[in-house]
Design a protein around this motif. Structure first.
Motif, PDB file in Angstrom:
ATOM      1  N   MET A 137       0.830  -1.216   0.000  1.00 47.54           N
ATOM      2  CA  MET A 137       0.000   0.000   0.000  1.00 47.54           C
ATOM      3  C   MET A 137       0.864   1.266   0.000  1.00 47.54           C
ATOM      4  O   MET A 137       2.018   1.239   0.439  1.00 47.54           O
ATOM      5  N   SER A 138       0.273   2.372  -0.413  1.00 48.99           N
ATOM      6  CA  SER A 138       0.980   3.661  -0.380  1.00 48.99           C
ATOM      7  C   SER A 138       1.010   4.158   1.072  1.00 48.99           C
ATOM      8  O   SER A 138       0.294   3.634   1.943  1.00 48.99           O
ATOM      9  N   GLY A 139       1.830   5.192   1.314  1.00 50.46           N
ATOM     10  CA  GLY A 139       1.965   5.722   2.677  1.00 50.46           C
ATOM     11  C   GLY A 139       0.620   6.134   3.277  1.00 50.46           C
ATOM     12  O   GLY A 139       0.317   5.828   4.424  1.00 50.46           O
ATOM     13  N   GLY A 140      -0.179   6.835   2.473  1.00 51.77           N
ATOM     14  CA  GLY A 140      -1.470   7.305   2.965  1.00 51.77           C
ATOM     15  C   GLY A 140      -2.409   6.146   3.277  1.00 51.77           C
ATOM     16  O   GLY A 140      -3.106   6.143   4.291  1.00 51.77           O
ATOM     17  N   GLU A 141      -2.404   5.151   2.387  1.00 50.90           N
ATOM     18  CA  GLU A 141      -3.271   3.976   2.611  1.00 50.90           C
ATOM     19  C   GLU A 141      -2.837   3.214   3.855  1.00 50.90           C
ATOM     20  O   GLU A 141      -3.672   2.728   4.623  1.00 50.90           O
ATOM     21  N   LEU A 163       0.010  11.428  12.884  1.00 53.60           N
ATOM     22  CA  LEU A 163      -0.778  10.798  11.821  1.00 53.60           C
ATOM     23  C   LEU A 163      -0.364  11.252  10.433  1.00 53.60           C
ATOM     24  O   LEU A 163      -0.377  10.482   9.488  1.00 53.60           O
ATOM     25  N   SER A 164      -0.024  12.541  10.323  1.00 52.41           N
ATOM     26  CA  SER A 164       0.208  13.092   8.978  1.00 52.41           C
ATOM     27  C   SER A 164       1.675  13.062   8.586  1.00 52.41           C
ATOM     28  O   SER A 164       2.034  13.498   7.498  1.00 52.41           O
ATOM     29  N   TYR A 165       2.523  12.510   9.451  1.00 52.75           N
ATOM     30  CA  TYR A 165       3.967  12.554   9.190  1.00 52.75           C
ATOM     31  C   TYR A 165       4.324  11.807   7.892  1.00 52.75           C
ATOM     32  O   TYR A 165       3.941  10.658   7.692  1.00 52.75           O
ATOM     33  N   GLY A 166       5.051  12.489   7.023  1.00 46.92           N
ATOM     34  CA  GLY A 166       5.534  11.858   5.794  1.00 46.92           C
ATOM     35  C   GLY A 166       4.489  11.738   4.697  1.00 46.92           C
ATOM     36  O   GLY A 166       4.771  11.167   3.645  1.00 46.92           O
ATOM     37  N   LEU A 167       3.282  12.251   4.938  1.00 45.33           N
ATOM     38  CA  LEU A 167       2.240  12.127   3.905  1.00 45.33           C
ATOM     39  C   LEU A 167       2.213  13.362   3.009  1.00 45.33           C
ATOM     40  O   LEU A 167       2.580  14.454   3.440  1.00 45.33           O
ATOM     41  N   SER A 168       1.748  13.167   1.789  1.00 39.92           N
ATOM     42  CA  SER A 168       1.560  14.310   0.893  1.00 39.92           C
ATOM     43  C   SER A 168       0.443  15.182   1.475  1.00 39.92           C
ATOM     44  O   SER A 168      -0.386  14.684   2.247  1.00 39.92           O
ATOM     45  N   PRO A 169       0.403  16.470   1.100  1.00 38.74           N
ATOM     46  CA  PRO A 169      -0.660  17.334   1.634  1.00 38.74           C
ATOM     47  C   PRO A 169      -2.058  16.762   1.381  1.00 38.74           C
ATOM     48  O   PRO A 169      -2.933  16.843   2.242  1.00 38.74           O
TER      49      PRO A 169
END
Ligand code: ATP
Length: 236
Positions: A137-141, A163-169
Motif C-alpha cells: 500500500m501507499s503511505g497514505g493507505e 498521523l500526517s507525518y511523511g504524507l503528501s498534503p
C-alpha cells in the motif's frame, strides 16, 4: 466532563527527566491536540498515558478512574486506543489480518467481524484490498490501515501520534478528514502532531509542549492567531 485528566505528571528515563509537571484535560467528544518539535516529549506523554511508561509522580485519570497504575492491557480494555508514530503495521500480513490484530486482545477478539464491517464502511479502500499485503500500500493507505487497526478495539478515546507525518498534503488532508468523521461519531481524539496549521484548524483545544513542559494552551482557532505560535510554529 473530562474524559482524560493528566495532573502534575513527571516522567524520567533513568536519571533524565523529560516531562515536567504536565497538566492537561481532554473533554469527552472533543479533538485535542498536542503540538511540539522533535524531542519535546510528545511520544513520552502518549506512552505514559497508555501505561508503557510509569510517571515518577502525578496522576492520570480516565472517566474519573486512576489509570496510571494499570498495565497497557487494562488501559486498552477501558477504551483507550493508541496509534504509535509510524503505524507499526505488519508488512507481510494482509490488510484484513492487520485489522484483526487490532482486535487481538481477548476482550475484542469475539467481535472482530463487527469491527471489520465498521472499518470497511469507514475505509472502503481497505475492503477492496483486504487480501493484499500491507507492504504493497501507499503511505497514505497504510496510515488509514493503521487507524483502522487502532479502531478495532472500539475505543472511546483515540491517541494518534504524528498521523500526517511523511504524507503528501492531499493524503494528510484525507487523514484529518477521517479524524473529523470519528469526532462526528462521538469518539474523543488526542492528536499529537507537528503539522501545526492543519491540526489547529480541526482541534477544539490544543496544548504546546517544549522541553517537556506545557508552555501554551488554548482553543485551536485562537492559537492559530497567536503571535508566538505564528512565529515559532507557522513561520509567519
Ligand atoms: P519526536 O516527534 O521526535 O518523537 P517527541 O516530542 O515525541 O519527539 P519524545 O520521543 O517523547 O519526543 O522524546 C523526549 C525526550 O526523551 C528526548 O530528549 C528523547 O531523546 C528522550 N527519549 C525518548 N525516548 C527515550 C528512551 N527510551 N530513553 C532515553 N531517552 C529517551
Amino acid at each position: 466532563m473530562a474524559t482524560l485528566e493528566v495532573k502534575g505528571v513527571n516522567v524520567s528515563y533513568g536519571k533524565m527527566q523529560v516531562l515536567w509537571d504536565v497538566n492537561l484535560s481532554i473533554t469527552e467528544g472533543s479533538i485535542v491536540a498536542l503540538l511540539g518539535a522533535n524531542g519535546a516529549g510528545k511520544s513520552t506523554l502518549l506512552n505514559t498515558i497508555t501505561g508503557l511508561l510509569k510517571p515518577t509522580s502525578g496522576e492520570i485519570a480516565f472517566n474519573g478512574e486512576r489509570i496510571d497504575n494499570l498495565s497497557s492491557d487494562k488501559i486498552i480494555e477501558k477504551g483507550i486506543s493508541y496509534l504509535p508514530e509510524g503505524g507499526r503495521l505488519y508488512p507481510d500480513m494482509t490488510i484484513k489480518e492487520n485489522l484483526e490484530m487490532g482486535a487481538y486482545h481477548r476482550k475484542f477478539w469475539s467481535s472482530r467481524k463487527e469491527g471489520l464491517d465498521r472499518m470497511y464502511k469507514l475505509f472502503p479502500i481497505l475492503e477492496e484490498r483486504k487480501k493484499q499485503l500491507a507492504k504493497t500500500m501507499s503511505g497514505g493507505e497504510r496510515q488509514m490501515l493503521a487507524m483502522g487497526r487502532a479502531l478495532m478495539s472500539n475505543p472511546t478515546l483515540c491517541l494518534f501520534d504524528e498521523l500526517s507525518y511523511g504524507l503528501s498534503p492531499v493524503m494528510a488532508q484525507a487523514v484529518f478528514q477521517v479524524v473529523k468523521q470519528l469526532h462526528s461519531e462521538g469518539i474523543t481524539v488526542f492528536l499529537v502532531e507537528q503539522n501545526v496549521h492543519q491540526t489547529l484548524e480541526i482541534a477544539d483545544y490544543a496544548y504546546v509542549i517544549e522541553n517537556g513542559r506545557i508552555v501554551k494552551e488554548g482553543e485551536g482557532h485562537t492559537l492559530l492567531e497567536d503571535d508566538y505560535i505564528r512565529q515559532a510554529y507557522l513561520g509567519m
